[in-house]
Design an enzyme around this catalytic site. Sequence first.
Site, short mmCIF file in Angstrom:
data_model
loop_
_atom_site.label_atom_id
_atom_site.label_comp_id
_atom_site.label_asym_id
_atom_site.label_seq_id
_atom_site.Cartn_x
_atom_site.Cartn_y
_atom_site.Cartn_z
N HIS A 75 144.04 6.98 -34.22
CA HIS A 75 143.85 7.71 -32.97
C HIS A 75 142.81 8.82 -33.09
CE1 HIS A 75 144.70 9.42 -29.11
NE2 HIS A 75 145.28 10.49 -29.59
N SER A 77 141.38 11.46 -26.21
CA SER A 77 142.77 11.29 -25.81
C SER A 77 143.02 11.77 -24.38
CB SER A 77 143.68 12.01 -26.82
OG SER A 77 145.01 11.62 -26.72
N ASP A 125 144.30 2.06 -34.15
CA ASP A 125 144.67 3.01 -33.10
C ASP A 125 145.99 2.62 -32.45
OD1 ASP A 125 144.46 4.98 -31.03
OD2 ASP A 125 142.29 4.72 -31.05
#
Length: 404
Positions: free
Chosen positions: A383, A211, A349
């Site tokens: 994610h 991320s 995602d």
Amino acid sequence: MTRKVSTVKSPSVVNLGGSNNGHTHYKRSTHPTSVPLNKIFSNTFPLSVKESLDDYSFRDSPEKFQHDLLSLLPFYPDVENQTGRIAQVIQTPIDDNDANYINEFVIYPNKEAMAKESQDQLNHLVMVHGYGSGLGLFLKNFDALSSPSTNPKSNNWVIHSIDLLGYGCSSRPPFTPNNLDAVENWFHNSFKAWMIKRNIKNKDLLVAAHSMGAYLMATYGIKKSPDFCKKLIMISPGAVIKHRKQLNVPSYFAALWEQNISPFSLVRNAGPLGSKLVSGWSSRRFAKLTSREREQLHKYCYGIFQLPGSGEYMLNYLLAPGADARYPLIERGIHLLNCKLSWWYGKEDWMDKKGGLLCSNIINSYHNDANQSNVVEIEDSGHHVYLDNIDAFNEKLINEMIAF
């Protein structure tokens, strides 16, 4: 020409680490604007007040929560364990007066590998967490990545999982940056100092970053050292491209975001009930794990969430409300990196896989090498790929270590 995204399916035998045991069903993370205000306040917080008070009594000892969590691993902290691996928590000073340090969980394949001369002959995997997180969230990856029974090349690797400055159990100095360069330097300079202190060589380094941690590692390479690693794995990276369609951002959400008020402020202001508040999220987030894993991950997350705010205040400088990139990575010179790259996304995602595809096209064209950068899609995950589909993620990363 757009490159095809390869897909990693779940292994034939899927071990999720335990059943729900009657707890709330597992829930993948969603886009930060997708939860309406009324849903937040109608949430259930399953932790009892007594348990919350017990956790609050250790609020000044986040290292205890970290230790208890890592102790679930079969090779920590007992140096006489049967696996041969040696694991330690290390806090490495990164400035002259030792005021600031980077917290690290390091796994050596054996006792001999701890010697400096031995480490110079080994490969190094550095795992970097995302926004608001810490090294403990990789709990379900450490054993598989470092075990000879699952990773035939594990004896050639030292694994480092670090807390970025101002996160996890790293030091939390007041956050003073007030522009993009200053914000990035805050993280880049501390990471560089840690690399130097730990004597990790570029040619031996594989970085797997998640991320916003992926964004920071990529910009570190672009701005500081294009050759800082041999390969960079971008796990559901943030701020790669701007949103391709307009998002409906609630006004209250945008106002809090622009004032740089993070969700962790709620936990701190809840005082003795902070752990109970966190349980509304953790009970869903860790539902697929065993009861012991759920309990310790909850305590760990509460422990780091309630610490003084520091690195978390980066968010508003890099992302606009709704997590839209203010300075998209694709416009920052991603082709300047000399390492190989791989962009990993969960099939569900909320990060846009188009960003990885576009960046790969730019990188491969610039380097005249179709294999310089690629994009991978991992099934049954969102994610948090490393937790959503633990086995597929571990298998994919082990394959990278074998082929390194």
